[in-house]
Scaffold this motif. Structure first.
Motif, short mmCIF file in Angstrom:
data_model
loop_
_atom_site.label_atom_id
_atom_site.label_comp_id
_atom_site.label_asym_id
_atom_site.label_seq_id
_atom_site.Cartn_x
_atom_site.Cartn_y
_atom_site.Cartn_z
N ASN A 186 0.85 -1.18 0.00
CA ASN A 186 0.00 0.00 0.00
C ASN A 186 0.89 1.23 0.00
OD1 ASN A 186 -1.97 1.95 0.35
ND2 ASN A 186 -2.39 1.43 2.48
N ASP A 187 0.88 1.98 -1.11
CA ASP A 187 1.73 3.16 -1.27
C ASP A 187 3.19 2.81 -1.03
OD1 ASP A 187 2.38 5.85 -1.76
OD2 ASP A 187 2.23 6.37 0.37
N GLY A 188 3.62 1.67 -1.58
CA GLY A 188 5.02 1.28 -1.51
C GLY A 188 5.46 0.62 -0.23
N ALA A 189 4.53 0.35 0.70
CA ALA A 189 4.88 -0.28 1.98
C ALA A 189 3.98 -1.49 2.23
CB ALA A 189 4.75 0.73 3.13
N THR A 190 4.44 -2.38 3.09
CA THR A 190 3.70 -3.60 3.39
C THR A 190 2.36 -3.28 4.04
OG1 THR A 190 5.84 -4.66 3.81
CG2 THR A 190 3.87 -5.85 4.51
N ASP A 191 1.28 -3.88 3.54
CA ASP A 191 -0.07 -3.65 4.05
C ASP A 191 -0.28 -4.46 5.32
OD1 ASP A 191 -2.95 -3.89 4.46
OD2 ASP A 191 -3.15 -2.90 2.51
N VAL A 218 11.78 3.40 4.02
CA VAL A 218 12.01 2.90 5.38
C VAL A 218 10.65 2.62 5.99
CG1 VAL A 218 13.00 3.41 7.64
CG2 VAL A 218 14.13 4.24 5.58
N GLU A 219 10.33 1.34 6.13
CA GLU A 219 9.00 0.94 6.61
C GLU A 219 8.92 0.93 8.13
OE1 GLU A 219 6.60 -1.98 4.79
OE2 GLU A 219 7.92 -2.24 3.05
N SER A 378 4.59 8.54 -0.99
CA SER A 378 4.59 9.59 0.03
C SER A 378 5.08 9.03 1.36
CB SER A 378 3.19 10.17 0.20
OG SER A 378 2.25 9.13 0.54
N ARG A 379 6.22 8.35 1.33
CA ARG A 379 6.75 7.72 2.53
C ARG A 379 8.23 8.07 2.70
NH1 ARG A 379 3.33 3.92 4.74
NH2 ARG A 379 1.59 3.21 3.42
N PRO A 380 8.75 7.94 3.93
CA PRO A 380 10.17 8.28 4.16
C PRO A 380 11.10 7.32 3.45
CG PRO A 380 9.22 7.23 6.10
CD PRO A 380 8.08 7.50 5.17
N PHE A 385 15.31 6.13 -3.74
CA PHE A 385 13.91 6.59 -3.85
C PHE A 385 13.43 6.44 -5.29
CE2 PHE A 385 16.73 10.16 -4.61
CZ PHE A 385 16.22 10.73 -5.77
N CYS A 386 12.12 6.45 -5.45
CA CYS A 386 11.49 6.33 -6.77
C CYS A 386 10.79 7.62 -7.13
CB CYS A 386 10.48 5.18 -6.78
SG CYS A 386 11.20 3.55 -6.57
N VAL A 387 10.94 8.03 -8.39
CA VAL A 387 10.24 9.20 -8.90
C VAL A 387 9.58 8.87 -10.24
CG1 VAL A 387 11.55 11.03 -7.76
CG2 VAL A 387 12.44 10.01 -9.86
N ARG A 388 8.44 9.49 -10.49
CA ARG A 388 7.78 9.34 -11.78
C ARG A 388 8.23 10.48 -12.69
NH1 ARG A 388 3.49 7.46 -8.35
NH2 ARG A 388 3.12 5.25 -8.80
N TYR A 389 8.50 10.13 -13.94
CA TYR A 389 9.05 11.08 -14.90
C TYR A 389 8.03 11.40 -15.98
CZ TYR A 389 12.10 12.87 -18.64
OH TYR A 389 12.67 13.63 -19.63
N ALA A 390 7.83 12.68 -16.21
CA ALA A 390 6.87 13.13 -17.24
C ALA A 390 7.57 13.18 -18.59
CB ALA A 390 6.31 14.50 -16.86
#
Length: 436
Positions: A186-191, A218-219, A378-380, A385-390
């Motif tokens: 969920n949003d890049g972290a374990t649910d 960092v979860e 939207s996590r620490p 880190f991952c970014v989306r590229y336009a």
């Protein structure tokens, strides 16, 4: 004709007669004539030592050295110059196996120190002498969880674990009858909710998570150990070794087994290896842990000595019941990591980690400021880190390469994962931004 063979013509004749053939060519009788080489080898003329060095230097210059902003499990950390010098000392760099304790005290000593340092770094009770790499160490931990369970054969693995690790876990599990189930992200972290629901279904031997996870996040694993233990399952944490200098340790999270790759402890990237895996665990699981363990004792003269301990050698005498597929360790790489940690010390490891963290956050801020990138989650995060590229990610990465930059790892059609270590300077980060 065979000038490098130690055998005389009489020796060769005697051996051929013993096995019932007339000449050496008869040994290849089953090889079809159509595939046999009928001419001389196409080898260059002999060269002097200087000529050989010049040849390989010229060949090496064809490699294009890129400034590395890629990670995904392998990181471009700095190795102090003294490390390889100490590694090459004869008392450490020996061909003798640890089984020969009387002539391999140097080997046993540094393995003992490696175990001690890794146990402290992970906050666990005990460490083994190392494994092949972080992926196989994680797979071995899965087998360990299944062996420790009474009637459970299902292991839960978070979707945020590196896909390479998950692939190896699936391979190991398939041939041991272990079922692998994934925990949703969920949003890049374990649910957490999905984990608890799957634990409630029963039959779970272990839970595998990663810190920082595959996306560099960092979860928060608060309560994960309690949830796993309530379901009689083990919590297994895969961690980037160097990051534990500043992050909360697996021991502090309540994990039962800590595994991962030690490449971040100063080992050169080396085009993909060799690296070293580590495995640490709670004392109650010590006899379930695969691989060898070195202990410290005293000899007949009362002097400190080292020897293999708790080593049933079951890999050799009852293989079908062995706790591990692996009965050797990456000893040379463990030595490298041990010397690196001893040279860097607590403060040095911490400073390197803090510089990596600061550089990654500076790069993230600069990327977002261009208006062409936005955070994928939207996590620490720590140093990755991952970014989306336009835009076109493939074209952007081609542009990076043309400008001498290894610009991250493409993890989705519109997403790049960047990593920064203490080696990356502000000028290098600014050059990456200018390239964009």
């Amino acid at each position: 004709m065979y000038k490098y063979f130690p055998h005389t013509e009489a020796d060769i004749k005697a051996m051929l007669e013993r096995i019932g053939v007339q000449k050496l060519d008869d040994l290849y009788a089953e090889v079809p004539e159509s595939v046999r080489l009928k001419r001389d080898y196409d080898l260059p003329c002999a060269m002097s030592e200087m000529e050989v060095r010049a040849f390989f230097k010229k060949l090496g210059q064809e490699n294009k050295q890129l400034t590395c902003f890629a990670g995904a499990g392998v990181y471009d950390h700095y190795t102090p110059a003294v490390v390889p010098q100490i590694v090459n000392r004869s008392e450490f760099l020996t061909s003798y196996t640890p089984y020969q304790a009387e002539i391999s005290q140097g080997t046993l000593h540094y393995i003992f120190e490696f175990q001690s340092m890794m146990a402290e770094l992970t906050g666990m009770d005990i460490s083994n002498a190392s494994l092949y790499d972080g992926t196989t160490a994680t797979a071995e931990a899965v087998l360990m969880a299944a062996a420790a369970a009474k009637k459970a054969n299902r292991v839960l693995v978070s979707e945020t674990v590196d896909p390479k690790i998950l692939a190896v876990v699936h391979t190991y599990a398939h041939f041991h009858g272990i079922e692998i189930d994934t925990i949703k992200a969920n949003d890049g972290a374990t649910d957490r909710a999905d984990l608890e629901a799957k634990l409630a279904a029963g039959g779970v031997a272990g839970v595998v998570v990663q810190q920082p996870n595959y996306y560099g996040i960092v979860e928060d694993y608060a309560g994960f150990a309690d949830a796993a233990h309530a379901a009689k399952a083990l919590l297994i944490m895969n961690c980037v070794a160097a990051d534990l200098a500043v992050l909360r340790t697996p021991g502090e999270w309540g994990a039962d087994v800590a595994v991962g790759d030690g490449q971040s402890l100063g080992l050169p990237m080396s085009f993909g290896g060799p690296y070293v895996g580590y495995m640490c665990c709670r004392e109650k699981l010590m006899r379930k842990m695969p691989g060898r363990i070195v202990g410290m004792t005293k000899d007949s003269r009362g002097q400190r000595a080292f020897a293999l301990t708790l080593q049933a050698r079951e890999q050799h005498i009852r293989r079908e019941k062995a706790t591990s597929n692996i009965c050797s360790n990456e000893s040379l790489m463990a030595l490298f990591a041990t010397v690196y940690m001893s040279i860097m010390g607590r403060q040095g490891l911490k400073e390197a980690a803090e510089l990596s963290y600061a550089g990654a956050h500076y790069l993230m801020d600069r990327l977002v400021a261009t208006g062409r990138f936005k955070p994928a989650f939207s996590r620490p995060f720590f140093n990755e880190f991952c970014v989306r590229y336009a835009g076109d990610v493939d074209e952007l990465q081609r542009r990076f390469t043309a400008n001498g930059i290894m610009g991250g790892v493409k993890v989705a059609p519109d997403t790049i994962m960047f990593a920064v270590t203490e080696k990356r300077t502000k000028e290098e980060i600014d050059k990456l931004i200018e390239t964009i």
